[in-house]
Design a protein around this motif. Structure first.
Motif, mmCIF file in Angstrom:
data_model
loop_
_atom_site.group_PDB
_atom_site.id
_atom_site.type_symbol
_atom_site.label_atom_id
_atom_site.label_comp_id
_atom_site.label_asym_id
_atom_site.label_seq_id
_atom_site.Cartn_x
_atom_site.Cartn_y
_atom_site.Cartn_z
ATOM 1 N N ILE A 195 0.870 -1.174 0.000
ATOM 2 C CA ILE A 195 0.000 0.000 0.000
ATOM 3 C C ILE A 195 0.907 1.223 0.000
ATOM 4 O O ILE A 195 1.915 1.273 0.721
ATOM 5 C CB ILE A 195 -0.926 -0.015 1.229
ATOM 6 C CG1 ILE A 195 -1.969 -1.124 1.042
ATOM 7 C CG2 ILE A 195 -1.606 1.342 1.427
ATOM 8 C CD1 ILE A 195 -2.896 -1.318 2.174
ATOM 9 N N ASP A 218 -7.998 5.077 6.974
ATOM 10 C CA ASP A 218 -8.052 4.926 5.506
ATOM 11 C C ASP A 218 -7.088 3.836 5.054
ATOM 12 O O ASP A 218 -7.381 3.048 4.148
ATOM 13 C CB ASP A 218 -7.672 6.250 4.813
ATOM 14 C CG ASP A 218 -8.707 7.340 5.059
ATOM 15 O OD1 ASP A 218 -9.907 7.054 4.937
ATOM 16 O OD2 ASP A 218 -8.302 8.483 5.364
ATOM 17 N N ILE A 219 -5.918 3.814 5.665
ATOM 18 C CA ILE A 219 -4.917 2.801 5.304
ATOM 19 C C ILE A 219 -5.347 1.439 5.853
ATOM 20 O O ILE A 219 -5.245 0.415 5.172
ATOM 21 C CB ILE A 219 -3.524 3.182 5.876
ATOM 22 C CG1 ILE A 219 -3.160 4.647 5.533
ATOM 23 C CG2 ILE A 219 -2.455 2.203 5.395
ATOM 24 C CD1 ILE A 219 -3.243 5.009 4.071
ATOM 25 N N ASN A 276 -8.311 0.297 6.376
ATOM 26 C CA ASN A 276 -9.399 -0.301 5.577
ATOM 27 C C ASN A 276 -8.846 -0.981 4.327
ATOM 28 O O ASN A 276 -9.327 -2.044 3.918
ATOM 29 C CB ASN A 276 -10.416 0.775 5.177
ATOM 30 C CG ASN A 276 -11.258 1.218 6.358
ATOM 31 O OD1 ASN A 276 -11.431 0.482 7.322
ATOM 32 N ND2 ASN A 276 -11.772 2.437 6.292
ATOM 33 N N ALA A 277 -7.833 -0.376 3.717
ATOM 34 C CA ALA A 277 -7.232 -0.975 2.513
ATOM 35 C C ALA A 277 -6.488 -2.263 2.873
ATOM 36 O O ALA A 277 -6.551 -3.258 2.134
ATOM 37 C CB ALA A 277 -6.287 0.034 1.853
ATOM 38 N N PHE A 309 -9.008 -4.967 3.368
ATOM 39 C CA PHE A 309 -9.501 -5.488 2.086
ATOM 40 C C PHE A 309 -8.505 -6.490 1.494
ATOM 41 O O PHE A 309 -8.880 -7.589 1.070
ATOM 42 C CB PHE A 309 -9.745 -4.344 1.099
ATOM 43 C CG PHE A 309 -9.915 -4.816 -0.317
ATOM 44 C CD1 PHE A 309 -11.015 -5.581 -0.694
ATOM 45 C CD2 PHE A 309 -8.951 -4.539 -1.283
ATOM 46 C CE1 PHE A 309 -11.160 -6.055 -2.000
ATOM 47 C CE2 PHE A 309 -9.083 -5.005 -2.586
ATOM 48 C CZ PHE A 309 -10.189 -5.769 -2.946
ATOM 49 N N LEU A 360 -1.242 -0.572 -4.070
ATOM 50 C CA LEU A 360 -2.497 0.180 -3.993
ATOM 51 C C LEU A 360 -2.221 1.555 -3.385
ATOM 52 O O LEU A 360 -1.789 1.657 -2.230
ATOM 53 C CB LEU A 360 -3.503 -0.605 -3.130
ATOM 54 C CG LEU A 360 -4.859 0.039 -2.866
ATOM 55 C CD1 LEU A 360 -5.609 0.338 -4.167
ATOM 56 C CD2 LEU A 360 -5.705 -0.881 -1.980
ATOM 57 N N VAL A 385 -3.248 4.818 -1.601
ATOM 58 C CA VAL A 385 -4.342 5.292 -0.738
ATOM 59 C C VAL A 385 -3.923 6.696 -0.311
ATOM 60 O O VAL A 385 -3.234 6.885 0.703
ATOM 61 C CB VAL A 385 -4.530 4.356 0.483
ATOM 62 C CG1 VAL A 385 -5.719 4.825 1.333
ATOM 63 C CG2 VAL A 385 -4.754 2.917 0.031
#
Ligand SMILES: NC(=O)c1ccc[n+]([C@@H]2O[C@H](COP(=O)([O-])OP(=O)(O)OC[C@H]3O[C@@H](n4cnc5c(N)ncnc54)[C@H](OP(=O)(O)O)[C@@H]3O)[C@@H](O)[C@H]2O)c1
Length: 248
Positions: free
Chosen positions: A184, A219-220, A222-223, A226, A240, A242
């Motif tokens: 990420i 925010d991080i 949640n990624a 996922f 990804l 973010v």
């Protein structure tokens, strides 16, 4: 029983900031959490208590991610305590920002040792446990500056670009063992790491964020959640972003 009940996630640098948010988010998904941090165990207590209130197992371990042998001992202990390792989140990181002209060899080596070698150390010691079970998820926290570079961060951006290389190579090597590796790349996230920036620096960054808000640790998290979920089982070797649209 859900498919994740009883599975364990290691989160490095989890006593505060983004790492703590990741630990809490994965706990909400039902994963047991091994909290790893370099600080004394008392400093990980708040995170450990918060995770436990979510109804999963949690235990804190003091470990410098840059210390290969200590990482090996810690991972072995975690595997024994929790009965296996399903997720590894390489989050621990440091900065030693300064312009190249002033950057010392020590500034460079310290950042590479924690951010890049620390990531290697944990991957190296965790993957044998994942291979045995033929399943695993590894998410490593890179950065927008690993994709774009940044003045004053030659050491840090090198470490974060290196994490992307490690991620893609491991993804290719271990896909056949059903272990996924993704990275990420956060933009600017409000944490103790970025609290040291001046108001002027923060305003300049804000102007570069299309979504017009600073990132939050959640925010991080949640990624990461996922990428560790069943919905992401066909995703590996990816980075990804973010970052509110900073890097497109
Ligand atoms: N905040 C941002 O805008 C941003 C943007 C892009 C990427 N990132 C990355 O996101 C990750 C988390 O950053 P953050 O903003 O949450 O930073 P932070 O608030 O400074 O937290 C970093 C965590 O890593 C731990 N840590 C540092 N060195 C360690 C070591 N050698 N061994 C074990 N743990 C160690 C720290 O523990 P101690 O208390 O023991 O030092 C702390 O808990 C980092 O990899 C960072 O590079 C952050």
């Amino acid at each position: 029983m859900s498919e994740i009940t009883g599975k364990t996630a290691i989160v490095t640098g989890a006593s505060r900031g983004i790492g703590r948010a990741i630990a809490v988010r994965l706990a909400k998904s039902g994963f047991n959490i091994a909290i790893v941090d370099a600080c004394p165990l008392e400093m990980s207590k708040d995170c450990e208590d918060e995770v436990k209130t979510l109804g999963v197992e949690a235990k804190a371990y003091q470990c410098n991610v840059a210390d290969f042998e200590k990482v090996g001992e810690t991972v072995a202990q975690i595997a024994e305590d929790f009965g296996g390792i399903y997720i590894l989140v390489n989050n621990a990181g440091i900065t030693r920002d300064t312009l190249l002209l002033k950057m010392t060899e020590q500034n460079f080596d310290d950042v590479i040792a924690v951010n890049l070698k620390g990531t290697f150390n944990f991957i190296k010691h965790c993957t044998p446990f994942m291979m045995k079970k033929r399943e695993g998820r590894v998410v490593s926290i890179s950065s927008i500056v690993g994709l774009e570079g940044q003045a004053g961060q030659v050491n840090y951006s090198a470490s974060k670009a290196g994490i992307i290389g490690v991620t893609k190579s491991c993804a290719r090597e271990l896909a056949s063992r059903n272990i996924t590796f993704n990275a990420i790349a956060p933009g600017y996230v409000e944490t103790p790491m970025t609290a040291v920036l001046t108001d002027k620096q923060k305003e300049a960054i804000f102007e570069m964020i299309p979504l017009k808000r600073y990132g939050q640790p959640e925010d991080i998290a949640n990624a990461v959640n996922f990428l560790c979920s069943a919905d992401a089982s066909y995703i590996t070797g990816q980075v990804l972003s973010v970052d509110g649209g900073m890097h497109m």
